[in-house]
Design an enzyme around this catalytic site. Structure first.
Site, short mmCIF file in Angstrom:
data_model
loop_
_atom_site.label_atom_id
_atom_site.label_comp_id
_atom_site.label_asym_id
_atom_site.label_seq_id
_atom_site.Cartn_x
_atom_site.Cartn_y
_atom_site.Cartn_z
N ALA A 163 54.53 54.09 42.15
CA ALA A 163 54.45 54.40 43.58
C ALA A 163 53.27 55.35 43.83
O ALA A 163 53.40 56.35 44.52
CB ALA A 163 55.76 54.97 44.09
N GLN A 164 52.13 54.99 43.23
CA GLN A 164 50.86 55.70 43.39
C GLN A 164 50.97 57.18 43.00
O GLN A 164 50.34 58.04 43.60
CB GLN A 164 50.31 55.49 44.79
N LEU A 199 56.29 58.61 41.38
CA LEU A 199 57.33 58.54 40.35
C LEU A 199 56.99 59.34 39.09
O LEU A 199 57.81 59.42 38.18
CB LEU A 199 57.62 57.07 40.00
N THR A 200 55.80 59.95 39.08
CA THR A 200 55.49 60.83 37.93
C THR A 200 56.17 62.18 38.12
O THR A 200 56.28 62.96 37.19
CB THR A 200 53.98 61.09 37.82
N GLY A 201 56.58 62.48 39.36
CA GLY A 201 57.23 63.75 39.66
C GLY A 201 56.26 64.89 39.88
O GLY A 201 56.64 65.99 40.26
N LYS A 202 54.95 64.61 39.71
CA LYS A 202 54.01 65.74 39.81
C LYS A 202 53.77 66.16 41.26
O LYS A 202 53.30 67.26 41.51
CB LYS A 202 52.69 65.42 39.11
N SER A 260 51.36 49.10 41.61
CA SER A 260 51.84 50.42 42.06
C SER A 260 53.22 50.74 41.45
O SER A 260 54.14 51.15 42.16
CB SER A 260 51.89 50.51 43.59
N PRO A 261 53.37 50.57 40.14
CA PRO A 261 54.69 50.76 39.50
C PRO A 261 55.13 52.22 39.48
O PRO A 261 56.31 52.51 39.29
CB PRO A 261 54.47 50.25 38.07
N TYR A 267 37.54 45.91 44.25
CA TYR A 267 37.74 47.30 43.81
C TYR A 267 36.39 47.99 43.61
O TYR A 267 35.57 47.58 42.78
CB TYR A 267 38.56 47.38 42.51
N1 LIG Z 1 47.37 43.05 44.16
C1 LIG Z 1 47.34 44.06 44.99
O1 LIG Z 1 47.32 43.91 46.22
C2 LIG Z 1 47.32 45.45 44.41
C3 LIG Z 1 47.55 46.56 45.24
C4 LIG Z 1 47.57 47.83 44.66
C5 LIG Z 1 47.34 47.96 43.29
N2 LIG Z 1 47.09 46.86 42.51
C6 LIG Z 1 46.84 46.98 41.04
O2 LIG Z 1 47.86 47.77 40.45
C7 LIG Z 1 47.29 48.90 39.82
C8 LIG Z 1 48.25 50.08 39.89
O3 LIG Z 1 48.61 50.38 41.22
P1 LIG Z 1 48.23 51.75 41.94
O4 LIG Z 1 47.02 52.32 41.32
O5 LIG Z 1 48.26 51.47 43.41
O6 LIG Z 1 49.51 52.67 41.70
P2 LIG Z 1 50.26 53.33 40.46
O7 LIG Z 1 49.95 52.64 39.21
O8 LIG Z 1 51.67 53.40 40.87
O9 LIG Z 1 49.67 54.82 40.45
C9 LIG Z 1 48.44 55.09 39.88
C10 LIG Z 1 48.05 56.55 40.12
O10 LIG Z 1 49.09 57.43 39.74
C11 LIG Z 1 48.56 58.56 39.04
N3 LIG Z 1 49.05 58.44 37.64
C12 LIG Z 1 49.10 57.33 36.85
N4 LIG Z 1 49.68 57.59 35.67
C13 LIG Z 1 50.02 58.89 35.70
C14 LIG Z 1 50.66 59.72 34.77
N5 LIG Z 1 51.09 59.29 33.61
N6 LIG Z 1 50.85 61.02 35.13
C15 LIG Z 1 50.46 61.49 36.32
N7 LIG Z 1 49.84 60.73 37.25
C16 LIG Z 1 49.62 59.43 36.94
C17 LIG Z 1 47.05 58.43 39.12
O11 LIG Z 1 46.56 59.02 40.33
P3 LIG Z 1 46.40 60.60 40.54
O12 LIG Z 1 46.05 61.20 39.22
O13 LIG Z 1 45.33 60.73 41.55
O14 LIG Z 1 47.73 61.02 41.08
C18 LIG Z 1 46.87 56.93 39.24
O15 LIG Z 1 45.65 56.56 39.81
C19 LIG Z 1 45.94 49.10 40.52
O16 LIG Z 1 45.04 49.86 39.75
C20 LIG Z 1 45.52 47.68 40.70
O17 LIG Z 1 45.01 47.15 39.48
C21 LIG Z 1 47.10 45.62 43.07
#
Ligand SMILES: NC(=O)c1ccc[n+]([C@@H]2O[C@H](COP(=O)([O-])OP(=O)(O)OC[C@H]3O[C@@H](n4cnc5c(N)ncnc54)[C@H](OP(=O)(O)O)[C@@H]3O)[C@@H](O)[C@H]2O)c1
Length: 316
Positions: free
Chosen positions: A211-212, A215-218, A208-209, A62
């Site tokens: 869905a990046q 799922l926040t709806g924004k 990605s809980p 990362y």
């Molecule tokens: N093992 C693997 O292969 C793998 C792969 C992917 C991820 N991961 C791990 O899982 C973690 C989470 O996954 P992810 O980052 O892919 O996806 P995620 O948790 O589904 O989404 C994170 C993104 O959503 C937005 N967000 C988060 N909380 C919010 C809120 N309350 N309100 C509005 N927007 C919000 C932010 O981006 P914006 O503000 O830009 O929208 C944030 O960077 C990673 O950081 C990493 O540690 C592991």
């Protein structure tokens, strides 16, 4: 705050983990585009500790090590102990078990700690290194005291079984499998990963809980907000797909009203309600951390869980 043990005898951690992929990552997450990004990350880290969430997930890749460095710096100044999970990348040029030990040494240096709570293999294909060599190298590090618990990530049900067996011969439990899991990505259920994990006593960490961000709806079909970085060209963020997921977002909003919760908080709570699952919610700001931590301390009803299950069957 309630804690959950990772696997059978791993460290106890909070029921939510903070994901730090975006911490220093320019390519996917646009890190560095505004000049106070590092400050925002420090604030996000502090906010997590204030809400009681002390579990963080990172990886050596990362931000090419920057995410681990940030966590190391912040942890040094932290007001309480934190639990850190990081990952080993099984790159094609890493052939011998020694590569695991060298990668771990470098991660520990960046994190400024002697030991990590959880060390995970980032993906299931290790090129020329056999799983036997890889798992034994990890077991060696448990014995040396540099890893509290061993995990894998993106492993299929069969790969998980194999890793579990090899480690068991060394008396080391496989603590976690970190997999992509959300209301919009439920294949881990249909591919037997959820069932195998509970059979083997392996905790699932859901990445990605949100869905990046979907799922926040924004990023709704009628919203002016557009995602940054690689998500701009991701078809899941296309107008068409945003329209397709709108009924789900509306349901998340409707259920959220019952509890004064946002769609993101309901989506994370649905994962927690599956049992044996700890969501890793990625966050870049203190507000996001605080909002995501609001997924804890309450529970959806069984009927609400069933309704969400029903509306997301196509993503199973
Ligand atoms: N093992 C693997 O292969 C793998 C792969 C992917 C991820 N991961 C791990 O899982 C973690 C989470 O996954 P992810 O980052 O892919 O996806 P995620 O948790 O589904 O989404 C994170 C993104 O959503 C937005 N967000 C988060 N909380 C919010 C809120 N309350 N309100 C509005 N927007 C919000 C932010 O981006 P914006 O503000 O830009 O929208 C944030 O960077 C990673 O950081 C990493 O540690 C592991």
């Amino acid at each position: 705050m309630e804690t959950i043990r990772l696997g059978q005898n791993g460290p106890a951690v909070t029921p939510l983990c903070i994901g730090t992929w975006a911490w220093g990552d320019k390519l996917f997450w646009n890190y560095g585009n505004s000049n106070n990004d590092a400050e925002k990350l420090q604030d996000a880290f502090n906010a997590a500790l204030e809400t009681g969430v002390t579990f963080f997930d990172t990886a050596e890749i990362y931000g090419s090590g920057l995410s681990e460095k940030f966590l190391g710096e912040f942890t040094q100044k932290a007001s309480k102990p934190v639990q850190i999970a990081t990952k080993y990348g099984p790159m094609p040029w890493r052939i011998r078990g020694r590569a695991v030990s060298d990668a771990l040494t470098a991660s520990l240096q960046r994190l400024q700690v002697q030991k990590v709570d959880l060390y995970q293999v980032h993906w299931g294909f290790a090129f020329l290194m056999s799983q036997h060599t890889l798992m034994n190298a990890l077991a060696d590090e448990v014995q040396r005291g540099r890893i509290a618990a061993v995990g894998v990530s993106n492993y299929t049900a069969d790969q998980m079984r194999e890793a579990h067996q090899i480690l068991a011969r060394r008396g080391v439990p496989l603590a976690v499998n970190q997999v992509r899991y959300s209301l919009l990505t439920r294949q881990v259920e249909s591919k037997g990963i959820v069932d195998t994990a509970s059979e083997l006593g392996v905790t699932l960490l859901a990445y990605s809980p949100l869905a990046q961000g979907l799922l926040t709806g924004k990023y709704g079909a009628n919203s002016s907000e557009t995602p940054t970085g690689a998500r701009k060209v991701d078809p899941r963020f296309s107008k068409e797909n945003l329209q397709k997921i709108e009924p789900l977002i509306s349901l998340l909003r409707r259920i959220g009203v019952n509890y004064g919760k946002t769609p993101a908080q309901v989506a994370l709570n649905w994962l927690i309600c599956q049992g044996n699952v700890i969501p890793i919610a990625g966050a870049k700001t203190a507000e996001q951390v605080v909002q995501n931590a609001g997924a804890l301390g309450w529970r959806l009803s069984n009927d609400e869980v069933a309704e969400l299950d029903g509306i997301t069957l196509q993503w199973k």
